[in-house]
Write a protein that holds these residues in place. Sequence first.
Motif, PDB file in Angstrom:
ATOM      1  N   PRO A  10      -2.354   7.775   0.221  1.00 41.04           N
ATOM      2  CA  PRO A  10      -2.066   8.428   1.012  1.00 41.04           C
ATOM      3  C   PRO A  10      -2.596   7.945   2.350  1.00 41.04           C
ATOM      4  O   PRO A  10      -2.346   8.145   3.239  1.00 41.04           O
ATOM      5  N   GLU A  11      -3.680   7.642   1.636  1.00 47.06           N
ATOM      6  CA  GLU A  11      -4.567   7.495   3.353  1.00 47.06           C
ATOM      7  C   GLU A  11      -4.450   6.152   3.254  1.00 47.06           C
ATOM      8  O   GLU A  11      -4.402   6.115   4.980  1.00 47.06           O
ATOM      9  N   ASP A  12      -3.787   5.375   2.194  1.00 47.71           N
ATOM     10  CA  ASP A  12      -3.124   3.974   3.547  1.00 47.71           C
ATOM     11  C   ASP A  12      -1.645   3.959   3.993  1.00 47.71           C
ATOM     12  O   ASP A  12      -1.538   4.431   5.798  1.00 47.71           O
ATOM     13  N   ALA A  54      -0.871   6.842   5.900  1.00 45.63           N
ATOM     14  CA  ALA A  54      -1.245   7.824   7.425  1.00 45.63           C
ATOM     15  C   ALA A  54      -1.773   6.550   8.262  1.00 45.63           C
ATOM     16  O   ALA A  54      -1.469   7.355   9.337  1.00 45.63           O
ATOM     17  N   LEU A  55      -1.720   5.865   7.838  1.00 46.79           N
ATOM     18  CA  LEU A  55      -2.270   5.069   8.780  1.00 46.79           C
ATOM     19  C   LEU A  55      -1.268   3.987   9.502  1.00 46.79           C
ATOM     20  O   LEU A  55      -1.382   3.040  10.502  1.00 46.79           O
ATOM     21  N   GLN A  90       0.382  -1.290  -0.603  1.00 47.05           N
ATOM     22  CA  GLN A  90      -0.288  -0.173  -0.121  1.00 47.05           C
ATOM     23  C   GLN A  90       0.704   1.205   0.397  1.00 47.05           C
ATOM     24  O   GLN A  90       1.677   1.360   0.930  1.00 47.05           O
ATOM     25  N   ARG A 123       4.807   9.819   8.972  1.00 48.64           N
ATOM     26  CA  ARG A 123       4.219   8.627   7.895  1.00 48.64           C
ATOM     27  C   ARG A 123       5.570   8.098   6.761  1.00 48.64           C
ATOM     28  O   ARG A 123       6.422   8.550   5.889  1.00 48.64           O
TER      29      ARG A 123
END
Lengths: 404, 461
Positions: B22-24, B26-27, B19, B40
Amino acid sequence: MAVCPVYSVTRREGGVARGKLMTIQAHHQGELGLSRRYRDLITACLLCGSCTQSCPNEVDTAAVVQVARAELAVKKKLGWFRRFVLRRLLPSRRFLPVLLRGARWSRALWAAKIPEDSGLYIRFSGKKKRRRIPPIAKKSFQAGDLPRAPAGEGMKVLVFVGCVSNYLRPQAAAATVQVLKSLGADVWVPGDQGCCGLPSFGMGEVEAARKLARRNLEACMPVGGPVPDAITTPCASCAAMLKKHLPQLLPDDPRARTLAEKVVPFSRLAVRLGGSAAAGESAQGPLLCYHDPCHLSRGFGEKDAPRQLLTTLPGARFVEMDHPCKCCGHGGNFNVSHYDLSTAISRQKVESVLASAADMLVTECSGCLIQLAEAMGRQRPGFKVITTPEALFLFKFDKPNLPP
Amino acid sequence: MDKSVIKELCGILGKEHVQSAPEDVALYAYDATPFAPVARPDAVVFPGSAEEVASVLQLANRVGFPVVPRGAGSGLTGGARPILGGVVVSTQRLDRILKIDSDNLQIVVQPGVVTEDLQEKVEAAGLFYPPDPQSKEFCTIGGNLAENAGGPRAVKYGVTRNYVLALQVVLPEGTLVRLGARTLKSVVGYDLLSLLVGCEGTLGIITEATLRLLPAPESRGTLLVVFDGMEAAAGAVAATFKAGVLPSAIEFMDQASIRCVEEYEPAGLPTDAAAVLVVEVDGSPPETERLAEKVKAVMEKSGARLIRTGASEEEAEALWKSRRAVGPALARIAPIKVNEDIVVPLSRLPQAVSGIHELAKKHGVKCACFGHAGDGNIHVNLLVDTGDADALRRADLAVDSIFELVIELEGSITGEHGVGTTKQRFIGMELKPEAIETMVRIKQALDPRGVLNPGKIFPSP
Ligand SMILES: Cc1cc2nc3c(=O)[nH]c(=O)nc-3n(C[C@H](O)[C@H](O)[C@H](O)COP(=O)(O)OP(=O)(O)OC[C@H]3O[C@@H](n4cnc5c(N)ncnc54)[C@H](O)[C@@H]3O)c2cc1C
């Protein structure tokens, strides 16, 4: 993390409360846009409240997720089909019955007698996945002959039916009415009520939900009409919607608050009316187990009442399954947007049910009912999943058949 | 990070296990460390085998990017945070229990197995895996090994290291090795096994572990002991051992902790007490009873005001539950807490607890102490309000002086949470420059390009 049903299947940070909150925070800090991936992450939540329950600070992640979804909805990132269903179909009084009648036909033609793994079934159930659509009732509950106003004696109880009990499982609504009557209540079912609005609300379609809230308020609390002592429903999700969210949606109408105050989950009301007064433990009849709906166990903090009722049935025995409070994976729209995940979560539930050796599964929420009926049906065709009022109807008052 | 590198990662692991959106990413920019700024990564990968892990590290050495191992991200010192970007290697797909060998009392697991799941499986077979970090519901065995995690039972049963027989490890340069043996003893070559345990993910990525099990104790007994003086309670710990008793746990809670937990998860603890000890003994039923009697006698002699023997299992469980709830309960009253896990020799405990309270008072910060007193390990919590910058600064000063006190008492600044990034600036207080220098040389020898979890433990020169 230990309690999130989504995480238990995916084992990825995106499932868990901390991940959701971080994602939403990053969005608010302008670091993430409203992308498709963002939508996926935000919709991948059951709103089951397990995380809040185990969190010392009681962070209401579900509420935060709902707000994030409302933003997505307003900015039109929901997908046209769901927008159509949530904005048009559910709020419409006329359209849903017509549509379901149509669906009944197509189902009868294509799906009813066709085995699950047949290509036809798969094709015509509308998804590439193998879905078992619950059969649609010949006649909706509301189309029947029902008491529309209180008669004058006993506790005045208004029954809110909800979509599933109206169209798919009229037996549940009928049992609710019958059981409450048998327990001495003065029951009526206003005809004008509609969908409780939770599906729309859960997806952030606040305006559609408000429309439904308004309609239900007018149906249940008409100005100058009878004021019930209690409002109940066979579905804990409807109850939670009416109790918690309806007054949020109609903050300016004092009747909304009155309505919310009157809402009592079915089993709690039945216990109050003496429904667990006891025959003592039964040694015969089918073995029942009970699944705690999120909206009842966490939403209302009610785990005892259903058990009080189910352990004192003269015609059935009771056994506790493992992890009865764990979410079944339905999560309303979650079941549509994340079908595979939803199925994987329900599989864990099925294992608990099978391990308990129960003959029948009881629950008190229409979402759980559909989810578990589908999941159990996949493993054990013919396994019965019923609601609490149906269990009382069948095994307490010893009525072998429900009115259609 | 270059697109071509992501492509190569996809080639190694399969697209669905890489992954980089950016959404992933960030997790995976945080763990459970309070205050830590987000960091990040460029990508997160979910390998399904040791070979894939090895290939990722080989690629990292060839191209030059940081690789950060990650279990559940429950660490409290920032170990799993990718502070220099790069690739996070999550062990979440390596989550199988490979074998329970009841004949040899061993279990073979992958690193992503959750500690409590392992314990439940083992208990079902009548066996016992003692290390019990209080995060066991969600932390992973890989994280436990990398941090050498401990818990209340360490008094009698030791920490994670005491249960490791063999490991499969991918070294920083991407070589796959097996260390240790499937026997209870083995002295062939250097003890690299012990070097890897507690390395905080800087010397290798653990891909499989063979752990030692014990027969489950037949019974347990729990006592709640109430004191009017904090030092008396702390002194009673050493007295217990002197009397020849080895309890399986001795947990300590001071008044602030008691009050707080009683509000959140009431178990009937006396809120006017200065401190309580929760003592657990185990063995065969007569042995448990005898030990409980002995503990009682010692406690009376040490000035206990009240002793309650956990009559039923439920009562005992309620006590342990409230003990586990202390951390979370404290988080409720103060949104931010500075949590240090200092450890001192047993005889120094009374001086430590009273000294810590004094120092906190001097710096004007609220303080609550609780923890695994049986092994001298005390969690020091400084409670600070969010947004109160001045209080935060005072808390920082308090920490400095508390660590000085701990070193003076011949203790250690962290008993189980590790150094990570948050305690880097303090390691010089405990270790001589020569010792640090030796460790850095070991790190350089194993990881010449500095790709594995860089920027951790040692302060950058
Ligand atoms: C509420 C709470 C209570 C806690 N109680 C305790 C306690 O009682 N005792 C205790 O010791 N700790 C405790 N901790 C700290 C933490 O849970 C432990 O350090 C735990 O071992 C971390 O496991 P993890 O899987 O979350 O690892 P992570 O946080 O993901 O990683 C921790 C470190 O290990 C490395 N790592 C992870 N997996 C591997 C692997 N396979 N190979 C090599 N390196 C790896 C990471 O790079 C990182 O440096 C607590 C934490 C919390 C939040």
